[in-house]
Design an enzyme around this catalytic site. Structure first.
Site, short mmCIF file in Angstrom:
data_model
loop_
_atom_site.label_atom_id
_atom_site.label_comp_id
_atom_site.label_asym_id
_atom_site.label_seq_id
_atom_site.Cartn_x
_atom_site.Cartn_y
_atom_site.Cartn_z
N PHE C 249 0.82 -1.22 0.00
CA PHE C 249 0.00 0.00 0.00
C PHE C 249 0.85 1.26 0.00
CE2 PHE C 249 -2.20 -3.31 2.60
CZ PHE C 249 -3.03 -3.76 1.59
N GLN C 649 -9.00 -6.06 -7.06
CA GLN C 649 -8.30 -4.82 -6.74
C GLN C 649 -9.30 -3.68 -6.55
OE1 GLN C 649 -4.63 -3.69 -6.73
NE2 GLN C 649 -5.09 -5.60 -5.70
N GLU C 716 -5.47 1.54 -7.35
CA GLU C 716 -5.73 2.60 -6.38
C GLU C 716 -7.04 3.34 -6.61
OE1 GLU C 716 -1.71 4.44 -5.23
OE2 GLU C 716 -1.32 3.57 -7.19
#
Lengths: 160, 349, 758
Positions: C249, C649, C716
């Protein structure tokens, strides 16, 4: 003051010598016995990565004093597949992408196996979510985990 | 953690003898004690492992109708005991709303009673804490106090007791059995926890060497099975301590509340019985006005210990909700999300 | 080396592996406990290291009881500033990208609570842990500066790493004069800590001046260069193994002080050293997301078109380094506006230095912007989705450049249809479900950059028919083991499960950073090129060999599949790689590949992934506990290599958004500066019961410019937009517009009480 204890881990008896009484079951498994599949995420009972079965019950091995479990039967992630055949929960986690980084996965799978032995295979998704809420997945593979749990139930009830 | 000696006595008498030595601590499930040892909040010289002591693992109904729960019964086993859950559904629901399945599988009921506060400043070993070191001072005061006590606190300590289980037990007038070097005694669960005074921080009333051996629910505790709820407000759907919680249990016949029990969690250093709220409803046919009056009465003595006045309003509303839901009747089965404000939503699926 | 010629952009055909929802290549290893994470290694003679962290936030350490620690059974060595070896380069230098100023016991100064102030080595973990505690430090403390009110504000030279701190487009004052309506919101976001499930860990062992490290790392090439520089050794002497990361992360892109302490200690004592951070130590030296206080002002014309967008962020950083969250820049690329102003103020506080946390800048920035946009829509009495469409940016508002591709309209449409957005009441507090819970619906726009990092890979085809591909890239859970192998296999003309594939080792070609949502595009392009290059070499051998059925077929006349080359005009005529190489007497050919983006495309186009997130919340009408009952996100991110993993994701990203909106909050005591909820019971992230329903839709998008394969990223973007969507849903349920994250029960209750008071 050295200590000794005996654990039966995945069916194999281990006589273990400890330097003192401090080690947790988790640190005994990982650092002394060399079974590193069980993971340390928080070491405080707050994440579930270290979940193992002790005498058939899922617990956090990080908050279990190893000495206190002298003589116990331990099942870890290394002990749930049947040779080359995956446990239905393991297979369901792969098939439904119930993990990403994989670090919490041994704990998730051991927790799910524990949950099914506690609850049978009742298929209320809310009950599954609640029952697995002691296993944090920071990648947040929760959608896949829920699918994997439902799939595993189907696989397990088919087997029964 | 510090080096310690480890003993595993085989009888209660031997355990109590070992436990009476200075620096000794009893170890059962270990879920709280080991955690405290890891952060350095507890540094026992000897761990007396009581987890295999005989005779402490039973749930028995005694001749007078009371129920005795051995201190080593695991939280999950008690909650899953069909007979127990049927007779004391709010206790089972409270148990299942706490911690995680793994922790409930390891933690014992005696250990649940003995667990320490989750006050951030109790855990932060750099902070001053009267509970850890009497007379040191309290760094929680003036700090991050959003989850702290609104009842029964003093400048000595503003911590809360974290147990869910004990809230339901307090409502049912449970008592605690202890065995010590000077013999056995029994104390009401509510009074087992002393509140802070102007000079002392309060805590569990355990004398040196004393071991919790059992919990007892009196015979009349079973009268509330039909109208019992435990609700726990938290900032995560599961695996979180209560911001505030409430147990409400009623014995109703002919539309009249014959008896009612109300207790709150997360508001004080002990599970807090709301007797004034009970009085507002006892022997009456419940109305919305009476329920509101009861909720007001439950918090009449409350005051913020910091940035937590909001908890007073929330606790009122939660007591109100718990009473309403108890009066509506115990659910057929424990909800999929035990104790959750979303239990109804979950049930609807 | 022979780069594969870049085909006309966006027209490269991938083979039969890419685009398939394969399960994870390393799945069996991960579900059986056999996947080797760094902490699982145990070299002979291993010592355990535990560092002691500072209990004050600013000042000096004036004493440490090293005698007590050394007297503890099993303790071997104690490192303090008095005896610690130095690095070859000052730890306050930043010699390579992805490095940060750090503490390696260079002095007794304390810059934040949680800073390492001593290191204890012992034969067991238990002894090292207790040894550290026995050091019982004494301090000379100075007052801690923590919180928006206590920090020291400054005008930054840059945000993140080199981005200008302020930008203006158009004439904001002139546009404001035309405005019919103005909306302004201020939103606070807290410190957030990465908290990967796997804490930071290193096992360091020396053999002379050769260093071998097991350490989870997102940027192996950069880490190796940095380690070599700081330790004064040749990069060739650094071996870094990182086959599996237990989450990253962002925080495992940089090597921090604690890992260097372990490397120094291992050299000092001549034994392998293992250091694993305790969970509470994850709240100090290993970065976090800056806290921000953001103000967004939107000026609108009478129809609801944005005329001026002004976004300012006060972002926290440490007292000794300069990373600042670029939150305000979110307003540069999402909504059309003739005038845009973004600006940042820095605020120095006594914490460790922040850094990139999943979706840096945009997670925090959209968390504020989307709330402001929602408020603007409501001011105009327009549906929030209609309002967003009205202000749709056809070109990048910040630069005026065209987008390389932008299927956001389709994302809005597909997401809204799947969610069932139609019929949403405009006014808040109108919806209750059958059980009486307040129900609210909110939407947010998601956006993330599509960067591209130079990456290298190699591939091999052997005369025995085996093939393989390699790059140093990293799988922190995003699926690199699988998606990258799929792309390598397509380059090699082989089924993915028949290739040898290797990542996560410094001895492999530099696959660049697993970060910026760019790894699949960057390392994957390199792998595809490497595989293609190996096939090209085999084809050349065949086409020049009169004995080959491919002789004279010419470049365009040959195609590879299943480990075989065949003629396009007659697929029956062909032969296997093994036959070609065997006959030629060549043991193996090695292909090299680089991933790259056309420079002209990079200059010409604005490149982003886009998405729309729809959230439904249920809220107890009296008690205000919140549950996100549904999340639906639709995302367009170019070519998707593995839909199963891409959805994972995106789902994970959206749950991170949920976590941002409702849970995560690093709380520091304002007096001591110490993080006081520094564990996973205090620092909440969602559990399974918090996530009843989350769903990602992959919207078809063809991006001909982003790179030859048309790949952008999905790692993201899921967070962005989601935070605001949930906040907006909370408002829609309650009428309370959140002013801080996470949204607390207290805030909603107080919102109700304030409304009652009028």
């Amino acid at each position: 003051m050295t200590r000794s204890l005996t654990l039966t881990i995945n069916g194999t008896k281990h006589d273990i010598e400890l330097e003192d009484a401090r080690p947790t079951l988790l640190d005994v498994l990982r650092e002394r016995v060399g079974l590193t599949g069980t993971k340390k995420g928080c070491d405080r009972g707050q994440c579930g990565a270290c979940t193992v079965l002790v005498d058939g019950r899922r617990i956090n091995s990080c908050l279990a004093l190893a000495m206190s479990h002298d003589g116990a039967e331990i099942t870890t992630i290394e002990g749930v597949a049947d040779g080359e055949t995956l446990h239905p929960v393991q297979a369901a986690f792969i098939e439904n992408d119930g993990f990403q980084c994989g670090y919490c996965t041994p704990g998730q799978i051991m927790s799910a196996i524990g949950l099914f032995s506690e609850n049978g295979t009742a298929n209320d998704p809310e009950q599954l979510r609640e029952g697995m809420s002691g296993n944090i997945c920071r990648c947040a593979a929760y959608a896949g985990i829920t699918e994997a749990l439902l799939d595993a139930q189907t696989r397990l009830s088919g087997k029964e | 953690m510090n080096l310690f000696d480890y003993k595993r006595p085989s009888s209660i008498a031997d355990a109590v003898a070992a436990g009476a030595e200075p620096g000794a601590a009893y170890l059962a499930g270990g879920t709280n004690l080991l955690d405290l040892m890891k952060v350095g909040a507890r540094k026992p010289d000897v761990l007396v492992d009581i987890s295999r002591l005989p005779g402490l693992g039973e749930i028995e109904t005694l001749q007078d109708g009371s129920v005795r729960i051995g201190a080593l019964v695991r939280n999950s086993d008690l909650a899953r005991d069909a007979g127990f859950a049927k007779a004391y559904p709010a206790v089972a629901e409270a148990l299942l709303s706490g911690a995680s399945a793994q922790l409930r599988n390891a933690a014992t009921v005696g250990g649940n009673l003995m667990q320490q506060t989750r006050c951030l400043y109790f855990y932060d070993q750099q902070s001053r804490c009267n509970r850890r070191q009497p007379g040191a001072g309290c760094d929680a005061i003036g700090g991050e106090t959003g989850k702290h006590a609104v009842l029964g606190w003093t400048k000595q300590c503003i911590a809360t007791h974290p147990s869910d289980f004990c809230v339901a037990l307090a409502a049912l007038d449970a008592s605690v059995e202890l065995q010590g070097p000077d013999g056995a005694r029994s104390v009401s669960l509510e009074e087992f926890y002393t509140l802070p005074t102007e000079d002392t921080p309060g805590g569990a009333d355990v004398r040196p060497g004393e071991l919790v051996t059992a919990l007892t629910l009196p015979a009349d505790a079973a009268h509330f099975a039909g109208h019992a709820r435990y609700i726990k407000l938290r900032d995560r759907t599961s695996y979180a301590f209560a911001i505030v919680s409430a147990a409400a249990m009623a014995d109703i016949s002919d539309g009249v509340v014959q008896d009612i029990r109300i207790a709150m969690g997360g508001v004080a250093a002990r599970p807090w019985r709301a007797r004034a709220a009970e009085a507002a409803l006892k022997s009456k046919a419940p109305t919305p006005e009476l329920i509101s009056a009861a909720a007001e009465a439950a918090l009449a003595d409350a005051s913020p210990s910091g940035d937590n006045a909001y908890k007073i309003e929330l606790a009122k509303r939660l007591v109100h909700r718990a009473i309403e839901q108890a009066l509506a009747g115990t659910p057929q089965t424990i909800p999929a999300l035990p104790g959750s404000v979303f239990a109804a939503q979950a049930a609807g699926r | 080396m022979a780069d594969t010629p870049i085909a006309p952009a966006g027209h490269v055909r991938l083979g039969s592996n890419s685009g398939q929802s394969m399960t994870r290549r390393e799945g069996v290893a991960k579900v059986t406990g056999k996947a080797n994470y760094a902490a699982d290694n145990k070299p002979e003679g291993l010592l355990h290291a535990v560092y002691l962290e500072s209990g004050i936030a600013r000042g000096k350490v004036i004493s440490l009881n090293t005698e007590a620690a050394l007297a503890h059974p099993g303790v071997v060595h104690v490192m303090t500033p008095e005896n610690a070896p130095s690095l070859a380069v000052s730890p306050d230098e930043k010699p390579v990208p992805f490095s940060a100023r750090m503490e390696v016991l260079q002095d007794n100064r304390v810059r934040y609570a949680g800073q390492p102030i001593a290191l204890v080595l012992a034969e067991t973990l238990e002894a090292a842990t207790e040894g550290a505690r026995l050091l019982a430090p004494e301090y000379e403390a100075e007052p801690a500066r923590i919180g928006f009110e206590n920090g020291e504000a400054y005008d930054p030279e840059f945000v993140t790493t080199g981005t200008p701190p302020a930008r203006q487009v158009g004439d904001i004052d002139a546009e404001r004069k035309k405005a019919a309506h103005t909306v302004e919101v201020t939103v606070d976001t807290p410190l957030q800590y990465h908290n990967a499930m796997e804490p930071h860990v290193i096992i360091a062992q020396w053999d002379g001046d050769k260093l071998t490290i097991d350490m989870p790392n997102q940027a192996i090439g950069l880490a190796r260069a940095g380690i070599a520089t700081y330790l004064g050794i040749d990069p060739e002497n650094v071996t870094l193994r990182s086959p599996y990361l237990g989450g990253g992360f962002g925080s495992k892109a940089v090597v921090f002080g604690p890992q260097y302490l372990a490397m120094l200690a291992a050299r000092e004592v001549g034994r392998p050293v293992k250091l694993v951070l305790r969970r509470d130590q994850m709240f100090g030296p290993v970065q976090h997301r800056s806290a921000t206080r953001q103000t967004v002002r939107i000026d609108l014309d009478k129809d609801g078109r944005i005329l001026a967008l002004d976004h300012h962020s006060l972002s926290t950083t440490s007292s000794f380094d300069d990373w600042l969250e670029s939150a305000a820049n979110a307003s540069l690329s999402i909504y059309a506006s003739p005038a845009i102003k973004v600006s940042h103020t820095g605020l120095r506080v006594d914490t460790g230095t922040p850094g990139a946390v999943r979706a840096p800048g945009l997670a925090s920035g959209t968390a504020a912007l989307e709330v402001a946009v929602d408020a603007a829509a409501y001011r105009m009495k327009q549906d929030p989705l209609d309002f967003r469409l009205l202000n749709y940016a056809e070109t990048d508002p910040g630069t005026g450049k065209p987008f390389s591709a932008k299927a956001l309209r389709e994302c809005y449409a597909e997401g809204a249809a799947r969610f069932g957005w139609k019929g949403r009441p405009l006014e808040p507090g109108q919806m209750r479900d059958a059980d009486g819970y307040l129900t609210g619906w909110g939407v947010g726009t998601a956006l993330f950059h599509a960067p591209f990092f130079p990456a290298k890979a190699s591939a091999v085809i052997r005369s025995d028919g085996s093939v393989g591909a390699q790059t140093s890239g990293a799988d922190m859970g995003q699926g690199a083991w699988t998606a990258l192998a799929q792309m390598a296999a397509d380059g090699l003309g082989m089924p993915a499960d028949e290739i040898e594939f290797e990542i996560g080792h410094s001895g492999l070609p530099d696959g660049s950073v697993a970060g910026g949502s760019a790894h699949t595009a960057s390392a994957g392009s390199a792998l595809f090129a490497a595989g293609s290059d190996a096939v090209r070499q085999v084809a050349e051998i065949a086409m020049n060999d009169p004995e080959s059925p491919l002789y004279g077929a010419g470049n365009e006349g040959v195609r590879a599949s299943g480990g075989r080359l065949h003629r396009v005009d007659d697929p029956a005529r062909g032969e296997t790689y093994a036959e070609i190489l065997t006959r030629a007497g060549i043991a193996e050919v090695e292909g090299q590949g680089r991933g790259r983006r056309e420079k002209s495309a990079a200059e010409q186009y604005a490149m982003y992934s886009h998405g729309a997130v729809f959230a439904e919340v249920k809220i107890d009408p009296d008690l205000y506990q919140v549950r996100v009952s549904r999340l639906v996100g639709a995302f367009a991110a170019g070519r998707i290599i593995n839909p199963r993993l891409a959805k994972s994701q995106l789902n994970g990203g959206m749950i991170w958004g949920l976590s941002f909106a409702l849970h995560e909050e690093g709380i520091h005591d304002l007096r001591s500066g110490r993080p006081i909820n520094n564990d996973l019971a205090g620092y909440h992230v969602p559990v399974l019961a918090d996530v009843p329903s989350v769903e990602s839709i992959l919207v078809e998008e063809h991006d001909p410019h982003a790179n030859a394969l048309g790949i952008k990223g999905v790692g993201e973007i899921g967070i962005t937009g989601t935070v605001g969507a949930i906040a907006n849903a909370v408002w829609h349920a309650t009428g309370v517009r959140p002013q801080r994250y996470p949204i607390h029960i207290k805030d909603l209750l107080e919102g109700e009480l304030a409304r009652q008071r009028g």
